[in-house]
Design a protein around this motif. Structure first.
Motif, PDB file in Angstrom:
ATOM      1  N   SER A 203      45.933  45.546  41.031  1.00  0.00           N
ATOM      2  CA  SER A 203      46.418  47.141  41.003  1.00  0.00           C
ATOM      3  C   SER A 203      47.409  46.364  42.576  1.00  0.00           C
ATOM      4  CB  SER A 203      45.756  47.683  42.621  1.00  0.00           C
ATOM      5  OG  SER A 203      44.831  48.427  41.710  1.00  0.00           O
ATOM      6  N   MET A 204      46.738  45.144  43.238  1.00  0.00           N
ATOM      7  CA  MET A 204      47.797  44.233  44.759  1.00  0.00           C
ATOM      8  C   MET A 204      49.658  43.986  43.899  1.00  0.00           C
ATOM      9  SD  MET A 204      45.671  42.562  47.138  1.00  0.00           S
ATOM     10  CE  MET A 204      47.405  42.175  48.141  1.00  0.00           C
ATOM     11  N   ARG A 205      48.884  43.004  41.891  1.00  0.00           N
ATOM     12  CA  ARG A 205      50.703  42.675  41.025  1.00  0.00           C
ATOM     13  C   ARG A 205      51.094  43.482  41.122  1.00  0.00           C
ATOM     14  NH1 ARG A 205      45.749  39.201  39.768  1.00  0.00           N
ATOM     15  NH2 ARG A 205      45.039  40.673  38.001  1.00  0.00           N
TER      16      ARG A 205
ATOM     17  N   LEU B 124      44.550  48.721  49.530  1.00  0.00           N
ATOM     18  CA  LEU B 124      43.941  47.917  49.183  1.00  0.00           C
ATOM     19  C   LEU B 124      43.270  47.144  49.702  1.00  0.00           C
ATOM     20  CD1 LEU B 124      46.899  47.314  46.474  1.00  0.00           C
ATOM     21  CD2 LEU B 124      44.281  48.604  45.842  1.00  0.00           C
ATOM     22  N   LEU B 125      43.433  46.368  50.571  1.00  0.00           N
ATOM     23  CA  LEU B 125      42.766  45.390  51.551  1.00  0.00           C
ATOM     24  C   LEU B 125      41.835  46.464  52.631  1.00  0.00           C
ATOM     25  CD1 LEU B 125      46.357  42.536  51.808  1.00  0.00           C
ATOM     26  CD2 LEU B 125      43.517  42.724  50.002  1.00  0.00           C
TER      27      LEU B 125
ATOM     28  N   MET C 101      35.076  49.284  44.165  1.00  0.00           N
ATOM     29  CA  MET C 101      36.661  48.765  43.182  1.00  0.00           C
ATOM     30  C   MET C 101      36.021  47.395  43.527  1.00  0.00           C
ATOM     31  SD  MET C 101      40.543  48.293  44.676  1.00  0.00           S
ATOM     32  CE  MET C 101      40.417  50.045  45.337  1.00  0.00           C
ATOM     33  N   THR C 102      36.139  47.176  42.153  1.00  0.00           N
ATOM     34  CA  THR C 102      35.978  45.519  41.910  1.00  0.00           C
ATOM     35  C   THR C 102      37.215  44.617  42.798  1.00  0.00           C
ATOM     36  OG1 THR C 102      37.408  45.218  40.026  1.00  0.00           O
ATOM     37  CG2 THR C 102      34.219  46.037  39.925  1.00  0.00           C
ATOM     38  N   ASP C 103      36.656  43.145  43.157  1.00  0.00           N
ATOM     39  CA  ASP C 103      38.050  42.354  43.347  1.00  0.00           C
ATOM     40  C   ASP C 103      38.725  42.411  42.019  1.00  0.00           C
ATOM     41  OD1 ASP C 103      37.252  41.835  46.097  1.00  0.00           O
ATOM     42  OD2 ASP C 103      35.964  40.079  45.314  1.00  0.00           O
ATOM     43  N   GLU C 104      38.432  42.263  41.015  1.00  0.00           N
ATOM     44  CA  GLU C 104      39.248  42.284  39.763  1.00  0.00           C
ATOM     45  C   GLU C 104      40.269  42.996  39.499  1.00  0.00           C
ATOM     46  OE1 GLU C 104      39.102  41.262  35.148  1.00  0.00           O
ATOM     47  OE2 GLU C 104      37.110  42.075  36.373  1.00  0.00           O
ATOM     48  N   ASP C 105      39.986  44.445  39.554  1.00  0.00           N
ATOM     49  CA  ASP C 105      40.758  45.616  40.322  1.00  0.00           C
ATOM     50  C   ASP C 105      41.656  45.445  41.218  1.00  0.00           C
ATOM     51  OD1 ASP C 105      39.563  46.443  37.715  1.00  0.00           O
ATOM     52  OD2 ASP C 105      38.649  47.986  38.637  1.00  0.00           O
TER      53      ASP C 105
END
Length: 244
Positions: A120-122, A166-167, A112-116
């Protein structure tokens, strides 16, 4: 069903155990199918001290199995639930007969890219984002009541569980333990999966599982196999169970 095999479903991130309801009905004549809500999702209660790590979830499922006194079972792990199922299987618990993985998150850090990840978090708690996610992760048309259920599950997720996966959870690397997974395994994936393509399973998960583990591809299906292809998944589970 005293001596029969029980299937235990571990659901996807931002989902709930309800995703397995159709499969449970299809299996009902011969097998029990149980699917608890993992902590932070569905109707679950907050975890007591354990947190939201892959191992904490594996502990939760182990406790569930003990509480229900299930003698012989197959873990059916979908997406996030797949990684949790493998973590539990690596402990070689008594009664475990096999592991069926549906579009699983790999034992290695999820691609998973950092951008994705940040997107997702937002997106947490936003219905419009949940609707976009639904469109992205499904390929087959689904009834409106199923769509509403998927959206509800997304919106019911707690912030702590959402961010923790996610993290941390998705980034955990449990690949070194996979040599301890000795029961028969199978992987099922949809060829239209935009979250975890079949090639990810072939590269990241399959080489770490017992020799001869099959990777079955379901045509025209996306990431949510229990909703999109319940009959195909059940047929494959029945065939898998017969060999155990």
């Amino acid at each position: 069903m005293p001596d029969s095999l029980t299937f235990i479903g571990l659901h996807y991130w931002a989902g709930s155990g309800r995703e397995f309801q159709q499969m449970a009905k299809l299996l009902a004549p011969t097998h029990n199918f149980l699917a608890p809500d993992l902590s932070g999702f569905g109707e679950s209660v907050p975890p007591v001290g354990g947190g939201y790590s892959v191992d904490a979830y594996a502990d939760q499922i182990a406790s569930f199995i003990a509480d229900k006194q299930i003698a012989r079972y197959v873990l059916v792990g979908h997406s996030m639930g797949g990684k949790i199922a493998l973590a539990l299987a690596a402990r070689q618990p008594a009664g475990l007969a096999g592991v069926a993985l549906l579009s699983p998150s790999p034992p290695t850090p999820e691609p998973m890219t950092d951008e994705d990840r940040m997107a997702s978090m937002r997106s947490y708690g936003k219905l419009t984002e949940a609707e976009k996610t639904f469109s992205k992760i499904t390929a087959r048309p689904l009834p409106e009541e199923i769509r509403q259920q998927i959206l509800k599950d997304n919106m019911q997720s707690t912030r702590l569980a959402w961010d923790a996966w996610l993290l941390h959870g998705s980034r955990e690397d449990i690949s070194a333990r996979m040599c301890n997974v000795v029961v028969p395994c199978a992987i099922l994936a949809g060829d239209q999966d935009n979250v975890m393509s079949p090639s990810v399973h072939g590269l990241e998960t399959l080489p770490l599982l017992p020799v001869g583990t099959p990777l079955e591809i379901i045509g025209g299906a996306g990431h949510l196999l229990p909703y999109e292809a319940p009959q195909e998944v059940v047929d494959l589970l029945r065939a898998f169970a017969e060999k155990l």
